[in-house]
Design a protein around this motif. Structure first.
Motif, mmCIF file in Angstrom:
data_model
loop_
_atom_site.group_PDB
_atom_site.id
_atom_site.type_symbol
_atom_site.label_atom_id
_atom_site.label_comp_id
_atom_site.label_asym_id
_atom_site.label_seq_id
_atom_site.Cartn_x
_atom_site.Cartn_y
_atom_site.Cartn_z
ATOM 1 N N PHE A 493 -38.460 -30.965 25.911
ATOM 2 C CA PHE A 493 -37.653 -30.610 24.753
ATOM 3 C C PHE A 493 -36.844 -29.206 24.540
ATOM 4 N N ARG A 494 -37.367 -28.407 25.045
ATOM 5 C CA ARG A 494 -36.695 -27.009 25.107
ATOM 6 C C ARG A 494 -35.724 -26.988 26.244
ATOM 7 N N PHE A 495 -35.913 -27.410 27.262
ATOM 8 C CA PHE A 495 -34.732 -27.370 28.313
ATOM 9 C C PHE A 495 -33.761 -28.529 28.155
ATOM 10 N N GLY A 496 -33.946 -29.733 27.779
ATOM 11 C CA GLY A 496 -32.731 -30.573 27.571
ATOM 12 C C GLY A 496 -31.941 -30.235 26.075
ATOM 13 N N VAL A 497 -32.800 -29.767 25.028
ATOM 14 C CA VAL A 497 -31.989 -29.783 23.622
ATOM 15 C C VAL A 497 -31.720 -28.449 23.378
ATOM 16 N N LEU A 498 -32.554 -27.362 24.089
ATOM 17 C CA LEU A 498 -32.159 -25.946 23.746
ATOM 18 C C LEU A 498 -31.456 -25.083 24.794
ATOM 19 N N LEU A 499 -32.216 -25.092 25.777
ATOM 20 C CA LEU A 499 -31.683 -24.279 26.846
ATOM 21 C C LEU A 499 -30.432 -24.679 27.593
ATOM 22 N N LEU A 500 -30.105 -25.996 27.984
ATOM 23 C CA LEU A 500 -29.003 -26.526 28.690
ATOM 24 C C LEU A 500 -27.817 -26.066 27.680
ATOM 25 N N PRO A 501 -28.074 -26.576 26.280
ATOM 26 C CA PRO A 501 -26.695 -26.238 25.657
ATOM 27 C C PRO A 501 -26.370 -24.769 25.353
ATOM 28 N N GLU A 502 -27.483 -23.936 25.314
ATOM 29 C CA GLU A 502 -27.232 -22.500 25.148
ATOM 30 C C GLU A 502 -26.501 -22.033 26.469
ATOM 31 N N VAL A 503 -27.391 -22.315 27.657
ATOM 32 C CA VAL A 503 -26.369 -21.779 28.764
ATOM 33 C C VAL A 503 -24.862 -22.234 28.922
#
Length: 518
Positions: A493-503
């Protein structure tokens, strides 16, 4: 006037582009395409000639050159994409990501395709609205991609009835195959769905014409090859062999002069009554001239076959195999249903790494001396070391109690063996014999257990000399699971929903800031 010519030039450019697109997509330079290209080209040339000075002035400008370079780059990129799509359409390549490769043709199918010498056309009689058509078309695409000699097409039997008549097809949903003068057709199995096995069977029928005849001995209490409903019948074996384009026929050898000349193999499966001396002589004579025989001998039967077995250095022991470690899985039956998973190296088992289950089987002994000239005998299957051959099996069946003693034969024990012998009178010919100490494992009720069916079919293939079709069991569809812990789900969840959009957002802001500062 000048404005009109300019608009004509724009219109001509549109006509020219669409004319070229029509030719690229259809592949034919028809009248419609020719009119567009000719009219468009004429209008563009006329507009350019009427305003030649303006064209020169426009071309010499810096902005025009930059725009031309941009257009040229875009056109080049588009041309690369078009070329890549054309190559991909002409030379398709797919990757099967499933664990069992269920979307890839099986090894048997690939072996059949490899052996095709003449072109084969597959014709599916299916209207465009048929719901099963997309799946069948995807399957046929795999065949065409695997062999350049295989082509396919779909035909609507209502609009093209003459083709259906030529191939003897009378209903929709039928797949026909044609190679030269050979034709064959199928409508699938009981469900009416045409699967890979049906298509491969069609290819065998038209590329290896003339169904080989396999005779099954009859008249001694053997299971019937047309018995599909009885668990003790042999209808399942007949259906399995039919997939290899093999025709099974009963053989009442007691009333025949000998084994028929068109017999490619003779199967003796679980005879309850002894064979007559005439029948035994006929089988021995058949083997002596290069025949192929499969013997399935249950405990306590087949004593009259001892001379035939002795010709090939084999003895059928008067035992019944006990393997009590299998009771938790197969019930409290004295351990008389052993699992067999030890298969010594042999052409039959070269691609077989599975297991079979027997039911009240006897052991075999392989001799080292005697037999016909040039005989070679090999073990085909052995039991586990914990098993033993019970010599007092008759009393054990009556009392329901069994225990190993000194009179019993310790495991591992041979339960199946093969023998070959060169035929001196016929160069390159040899007799082939396969013996199993059990017949129940091939009956309808047991044929589908574990990999019994696959091993039996491979045995018959070896007997007939069709080693190229011995490729191991077919692929099995199996559910695949991805077990994830709570921590795994949280990290996903953190990678797909948070980290990727942040980058992506931070990268966009940095790019915007850099462009603004230039």
């Amino acid at each position: 006037m000048r404005e009109a010519l300019k608009m004509a030039g724009y219109a001509g450019g549109v006509l020219l582009v669409f004319g070229l697109l029509s030719f690229a997509l259809s592949g034919s330079f028809d009248l419609w395409t020719a009119v567009h290209v000719a009219a468009g080209g004429a209008l563009v040339l006329a507009a350019g000639a009427a305003n030649l000075a303006g064209v020169k002035s426009t071309v010499s400008r810096r902005g025009t050159r930059e725009r031309f370079q941009a257009v040229l780059g875009s056109a080049t990129f588009a041309a690369i994409l078009v070329a890549a799509n054309v190559l991909a359409a002409r030379y398709p390549k797919t990757w099967d990501a499933t664990e069992q490769k269920i979307h890839t043709l099986g090894d048997k199918t690939l072996a059949v395709l490899k052996g095709i010498a003449a072109p084969v056309e597959l014709i599916a009689f299916s209207p465009p609205a048929d719901r099963s058509r997309p799946a069948l078309e995807e399957l046929l695409k795999r065949y065409a991609a695997a062999s350049p000699k295989v082509t396919y097409r779909f035909v609507d039997p209502e609009t093209d009835p003459q083709i259906a008549t030529q191939l003897g097809v009378s209903r929709q949903g039928t797949l026909a195959a044609r190679s030269g003068a050979e034709t064959a057709a199928t409508s699938g199995g009981a469900t009416g769905v045409i699967e890979e096995g049906d298509v491969t069977s069609l290819l065998l029928k038209v590329t290896r014409p003339g169904a080989k005849r396999v005779y099954v001995l009859d008249g001694h209490g053997e299971p019937a090859i047309d018995d599909n409903g009885n668990p003790g019948g042999w209808g399942g074996v007949a259906r399995a062999l039919a997939e290899d384009n093999l025709e099974t026929r009963p053989l009442l050898l007691a009333t025949a002069a000998g084994v028929p000349d068109d017999a490619t193999a003779v199967l003796v499966a679980g005879a309850k009554k002894p064979l007559l001396a005439h029948e035994l002589d006929a089988l021995r004579a058949y083997l002596a001239r290069g025949g192929r025989v499969l013997l399935l001998l249950d405990p306590g039967t087949g004593a009259e076959l001892a001379p035939l077995l002795s010709d090939y250095r084999l003895i059928a022991d008067d035992t019944m195999i006990v393997d009590q470690q299998e009771i938790p899985f197969l019930g409290a039956r004295l351990g008389l249903d052993p699992l067999v998973e030890d298969f010594p190296p042999h052409p039959i088992t070269r691609a077989f790494h599975e297991r079979i289950v027997l039911s009240q089987a006897r052991s075999l002994t392989i001799g080292v001396d005697g037999g016909v000239a040039g005989v070679t005998t090999q073990p085909l299957a052995r039991t586990r070391p914990e098993s033993w051959g019970e010599t007092g099996w008759r009393d054990a069946l009556k009392t329901g109690r069994v225990a190993q003693d000194d009179a019993d034969r310790p495991g591992p024990l041979v339960v199946a063996a093969t023998a070959t012998a060169k035929i001196a009178s016929a160069e390159g010919s040899e007799a082939r014999l396969v013996v199993f100490g059990d017949s129940d494992w091939t009956a309808n009720g047991n044929l589908g257990a574990f990999f019994n069916r696959d091993l039996l079919v491979d045995v018959v293939r070896w007997l007939l000399g069709s080693e190229d079709l011995i490729v191991g069991p077919p692929k099995q569809m199996r559910a695949s699971r991805l077990d994830m812990t709570v921590a795994d789900q949280r990290n996903l969840f953190r990678f797909g929903v948070l980290l990727l959009p942040e980058v992506l957002l931070i990268g966009g802001l940095l790019a915007w800031r850099r462009r603004k500062s230039l």
